[in-house]
Design a protein around this motif. Structure first.
Motif, PDB file in Angstrom:
ATOM      1  N   UNK A 169       0.518  -1.286   0.104  1.00 24.21           N
ATOM      2  CA  UNK A 169       0.028   0.100   0.143  1.00 24.21           C
ATOM      3  C   UNK A 169       0.987   1.185   0.103  1.00 24.21           C
ATOM      4  N   UNK A 170       1.642   1.111   0.968  1.00 27.88           N
ATOM      5  CA  UNK A 170       2.458   2.668   0.433  1.00 27.88           C
ATOM      6  C   UNK A 170       3.023   3.001  -0.430  1.00 27.88           C
ATOM      7  N   UNK A 171       3.613   1.899  -1.357  1.00 26.38           N
ATOM      8  CA  UNK A 171       4.165   1.921  -2.891  1.00 26.38           C
ATOM      9  C   UNK A 171       3.203   2.336  -3.613  1.00 26.38           C
ATOM     10  N   UNK A 172       2.184   1.878  -3.507  1.00 24.50           N
ATOM     11  CA  UNK A 172       1.051   1.901  -4.391  1.00 24.50           C
ATOM     12  C   UNK A 172       0.595   3.700  -4.233  1.00 24.50           C
ATOM     13  N   UNK A 173       0.464   3.809  -2.835  1.00 25.28           N
ATOM     14  CA  UNK A 173       0.327   5.382  -2.386  1.00 25.28           C
ATOM     15  C   UNK A 173       1.408   6.156  -3.277  1.00 25.28           C
ATOM     16  N   UNK A 174       2.459   6.187  -2.729  1.00 21.03           N
ATOM     17  CA  UNK A 174       3.297   6.890  -4.017  1.00 21.03           C
ATOM     18  C   UNK A 174       3.328   6.894  -5.302  1.00 21.03           C
ATOM     19  N   UNK A 175       3.048   5.904  -5.691  1.00 18.80           N
ATOM     20  CA  UNK A 175       2.589   5.663  -7.410  1.00 18.80           C
ATOM     21  C   UNK A 175       1.551   6.502  -7.816  1.00 18.80           C
ATOM     22  N   UNK A 176       0.681   6.852  -7.376  1.00 16.49           N
ATOM     23  CA  UNK A 176      -0.636   7.422  -7.520  1.00 16.49           C
ATOM     24  C   UNK A 176      -0.447   8.152  -7.478  1.00 16.49           C
TER      25      UNK A 176
END
Length: 435
Positions: free
Chosen positions: A94-101
């Motif tokens: 989720x942390x990586x996904x938030x960065x990508x978003x």
């Protein structure tokens, strides 16, 4: 010492479209920590071949680093393939996904599934933040240990620079590269082969165009202790091959030449034909070069050699423009015009075809010192044009450095002789007084 393997994933590497600089960087960094890289492997974007490569690495190595194949496209298959090999399903971080978003939104578009897939990580992996990109790295404690890194060089380096000190550190790592000239890599290796088996400090060889390097790396509790360890090994190496040593780390032959000229308060000028200005460019790239380098000329045509350097057209007709006679007249005319203490002149055939009748790769280098003029001859057969030019430039600088070194030794010998003569005279005078 862990047996380490580096696997680069990407068909573009096999096609020669890009160079695998990642493997070189990783090997350099790993050697600082005493990790022995036993295999470099490159495999294309093919799941069957990648699986076989990963299985092979699993069977023979203790630490496996895989670069590439973590991106958003269909051919980025590293994660999915390794997940199957290890039996570790992918989960979305989720942390990586938030960065990508956040990144995608900053570009004014909505994220798609390809973007989101970059946040997928193997179950149980330690996620390594990518400070300059989107795809995170992964550290997986298994049998063996795995490190997954992006293939983009600056992203890979950013993660490595943050991860290696933490994983392998706890101590200060210091390195020094010793630079050598006119000694081949194999001869250098043979001279120090016993030193390359140590784990701390480590000694690793590297080859460059006409040069060779030995990098000494040491680990210790403090930088001072690490540098003392390096210095002991360095002195051992120099006792064996110090004649070929010219500097450390970022030193260049040009920088060394400038330093030696400054120490003597001497001046230099250069005449170039074959090298087309390369020697002067290398020298003027060194800060402070203007204190000793007075200038030079690039005389490519026979006419300009005659007009600016006084090279006789009869000499060119009799011996060809690529000859020791022309090199002699070039250096003679140059130093007469400039009045410098030292001079270099280059003439030769760089190819791909010969215009002088001399074979491609034939080079003559004129050297002027306070002791007179020398002309040295060099041959670089079967080399490309730019290699011949670069090698000739470096050979000229190295030859001049050796001439200056020889002169320094001769001056010291003369000084010792004079001191001994004066001492003997004083003894004789005392004897006369006693009489």
């Amino acid at each position: 010492m862990k047996r380490t393997e580096i696997i680069a994933v990407g068909s573009e590497l096999l096609l020669g479209e890009i160079t695998n600089t990642n493997a070189r960087y990783l090997s350099e960094q790993l050697s600082k920590y005493g990790l022995s890289v036993l295999y470099h492997v490159v495999v294309g974007d093919n799941q069957e071949r990648l699986r076989a490569t990963l299985e092979q690495a699993r069977s023979r190595s203790e630490f496996v680093i895989v670069t590439g194949g973590l991106g958003p496209t269909a051919d980025d298959i590293t994660k999915t393939t390794l997940a199957e090999v290890l039996g570790r399903p992918l989960i979305r971080d989720e942390a990586s996904l938030e960065t990508i978003h956040r990144f995608v939104a900053s570009r004014g578009r909505e994220p798609n599934e390809g973007d989101a897939r970059q946040a997928d990580v193997l179950t149980g992996a330690e996620v390594l933040t990518n400070p300059v990109g989107l795809a995170p790295g992964m550290w997986i404690e298994d049998e063996p240990t795995w490190l997954l890194l992006p293939g983009v060089p600056w992203e890979m380096k950013a993660i490595v620079d943050a991860t290696f000190p933490e994983k392998f550190g706890g101590m200060t790592i210091v390195s020094e590269s010793l630079r050598f000239y006119e000694i081949g890599e194999s001869a250098l290796d043979a001279a120090v082969v016993d030193l390359m088996t140590g784990s701390n400090p480590t000694v690793a060889p590297y080859a460059e165009s006409g040069e060779a390097r030995l990098r000494i790396s040491a680990r210790a509790d403090t930088e001072t202790v690490a540098r003392e360890m390096i210095e002991r090994v360095k002195q051992d190496i120099l006792a064996r091959v110090g004649h070929y040593y010219f500097g450390s780390d970022e030193d260049t032959l040009a920088a060394r030449l400038i330093h030696e000229l400054q120490a003597r308060k001497a001046t230099l000028s250069i005449a170039e034909s074959l090298t087309g200005g390369q020697a002067q460019a290398m020298l003027t790239a060194v800060p402070g070069a203007s204190s000793v380098f007075k200038g030079g000329v690039v005389t490519y045509s026979d006419e300009l050699k005659n007009r600016f350097l006084g090279v006789s057209l009869d000499t060119i007709d009799s011996h060809s423009v690529v000859s020791k006679e022309v090199a002699f007249e070039m250096i003679l005319g140059l130093t007469r015009q400039t009045g410098t203490d030292y001079g270099l002149a280059f003439t030769g055939e760089a190819g791909p075809t010969s215009n002088s009748g001399q074979p491609v790769g034939k080079v003559f280098i004129g050297i002027r010192s306070p002791d007179g003029i020398d002309v040295i001859e060099r041959d670089y057969p079967h080399q490309e044009r730019h290699v011949i030019q670069a090698r000739a430039t470096k050979d000229g600088m190295w030859a001049l450095l050796q001439q200056m070194k020889k002169r320094r030794i001769n001056v010291r010998k003369k000084l010792v002789y004079r001191l001994r003569f004066a001492y003997n005279e004083s003894i004789n005078q005392r004897r006369l007084i006693n009489l």
